[in-house]
Design an enzyme around this catalytic site. Structure first.
Site, PDB file in Angstrom:
ATOM      1  N   HIS A 182       1.957   5.158  -6.889  1.00 54.87           N
ATOM      2  CA  HIS A 182       1.836   6.735  -6.659  1.00 54.87           C
ATOM      3  C   HIS A 182       2.817   7.164  -5.483  1.00 54.87           C
ATOM      4  CE1 HIS A 182      -1.888   5.642  -3.875  1.00 54.87           C
ATOM      5  NE2 HIS A 182      -0.793   5.453  -3.307  1.00 54.87           N
TER       6      HIS A 182
ATOM      7  N   HIS B 295      -3.600   9.510   2.389  1.00 53.72           N
ATOM      8  CA  HIS B 295      -2.640   8.753   3.195  1.00 53.72           C
ATOM      9  C   HIS B 295      -2.612   9.711   4.820  1.00 53.72           C
ATOM     10  CE1 HIS B 295      -1.149   7.983  -0.668  1.00 53.72           C
ATOM     11  NE2 HIS B 295      -0.795   6.795  -0.285  1.00 53.72           N
TER      12      HIS B 295
ATOM     13  N   HIS C  79       5.530  -2.999  -1.489  1.00 58.96           N
ATOM     14  CA  HIS C  79       6.158  -2.050  -0.633  1.00 58.96           C
ATOM     15  C   HIS C  79       5.959  -2.195   0.885  1.00 58.96           C
ATOM     16  CE1 HIS C  79       2.720   0.471  -1.694  1.00 58.96           C
ATOM     17  NE2 HIS C  79       3.432   1.300  -0.926  1.00 58.96           N
TER      18      HIS C  79
ATOM     19  N   GLU D 123      -2.731  -1.721  -1.200  1.00 59.78           N
ATOM     20  CA  GLU D 123      -3.313  -0.567  -1.994  1.00 59.78           C
ATOM     21  C   GLU D 123      -3.617  -1.171  -3.455  1.00 59.78           C
ATOM     22  OE1 GLU D 123      -0.742   3.315  -0.705  1.00 59.78           O
ATOM     23  OE2 GLU D 123      -0.265   2.097  -2.452  1.00 59.78           O
TER      24      GLU D 123
END
Length: 282
Positions: A12, A59, A193, A240
């Site tokens: 996302h 976030h 990431h 995540e």
């Protein structure tokens, strides 16, 4: 009864949302990634659910250091788009499914999951980018949504075992709902990431692909993967991926792989995407 017909997993990345909103999807950098979702958009047109339970992380957009629930569920009629510092994304308001959501929240709490029940919630890119990837840019979203935020931002995050278990509990709760609904469960975030520090830009595509294989074939093994491994192998934001375990738990023991896609790079992220269906719906 209601039934879970499919599971969707997808990264996302916020920059993906910006590329869509700014009309940059055909640029040389972005086109290969967006082309990878063309199959999915067509598949979704033919398999649009009545309700999508979308597992994502906020976030620090709506939540923050003051309040960060481990597991939460939005039960409102609708959910506004959160301003993440540069204005809300120009996408439709997300329509809720309060009757099913209330049933799910009650069932999960009585199943000993301490859910935070959200009567008001604004959703950020963690939820809206997957919707854009799967539905494009409609004037109105074609499905109702139950947002399920999970804390993967602040220590301590829930274990993989807990995430797989809540997915299984969601499946049980959906099947106990007295209504003829087609429900999908989406797990979002990842893949490898890291957006800060000396390892910013870390990508580990072989690890990502193995995670996808294990998610499909051996999710019971993945539930014991420690958070430290996610950090070491997939970067500080790689954790995540525990949200994908919630989706997988909701699909039952065996699944069919409808579609798989990986792409590097997309901003600083290894993009991963799966469409899975329970064996009984094949």
């Amino acid at each position: 009864m209601a039934r879970i017909s499919a599971g969707i997993a997808t990264s996302h990345v916020p920059a993906v949302g910006a590329a869509i909103d700014m009309g940059r999807t055909d640029e040389d950098y972005w086109k290969p990634m967006f082309d990878g979702y063309e199959f999915s958009k067509q598949w979704m047109r033919e398999n649009t659910p009545d309700v999508a339970i979308i597992v994502y992380n906020d976030h620090a957009s709506y939540f923050g250091m003051e309040i960060m629930p481990t597991f939460a569920m939005g039960i409102a009629d609708s959910f506004a788009i959160c301003d993440e510092g540069y204005g809300p994304r120009p996408v439709p308001v997300v329509e809720g499914a309060p009757e099913l959501a209330t049933h799910l929240a009650a069932s999960l709490i009585l199943d000993d999951f301490d859910m935070t029940v959200l009567n008001v919630l604004e959703v950020d890119h963690g939820l809206t980018v997957p919707m854009s990837l799967m539905f494009g840019t409609p004037d109105k979203w074609p499905t109702k949504v139950i947002p399920l935020p999970v804390n993967v931002v602040m220590y301590p995050q829930p274990s993989g075992e807990r995430c797989l278990s809540i997915g299984k509990a969601i499946r049980r709760a959906v099947e106990q709902f007295d209504g003829d609904l087609d429900v999908q469960v989406w797990g979002t975030g990842g893949m490898s990431h890291q957006i800060q520090g000396a390892r910013a830009g870390l990508i580990n595509l072989p690890w990502d692909k193995q995670f996808m294989d294990d998610l499909i074939n051996e999710p019971e093994v993945l539930q014991y993967k420690p958070h430290l491994e996610y950090m070491v192998e997939a970067g500080s934001e790689g954790v995540e991926l525990i949200m994908w375990l919630i989706m997988r738990g909701a699909l039952g023991e065996h699944v069919d792989e409808v579609y798989r896609f990986n792409h590097v790079p997309a901003s600083n992220t290894s993009v991963g995407h799966l469409i899975l269906t329970p064996k009984e719906h094949s």
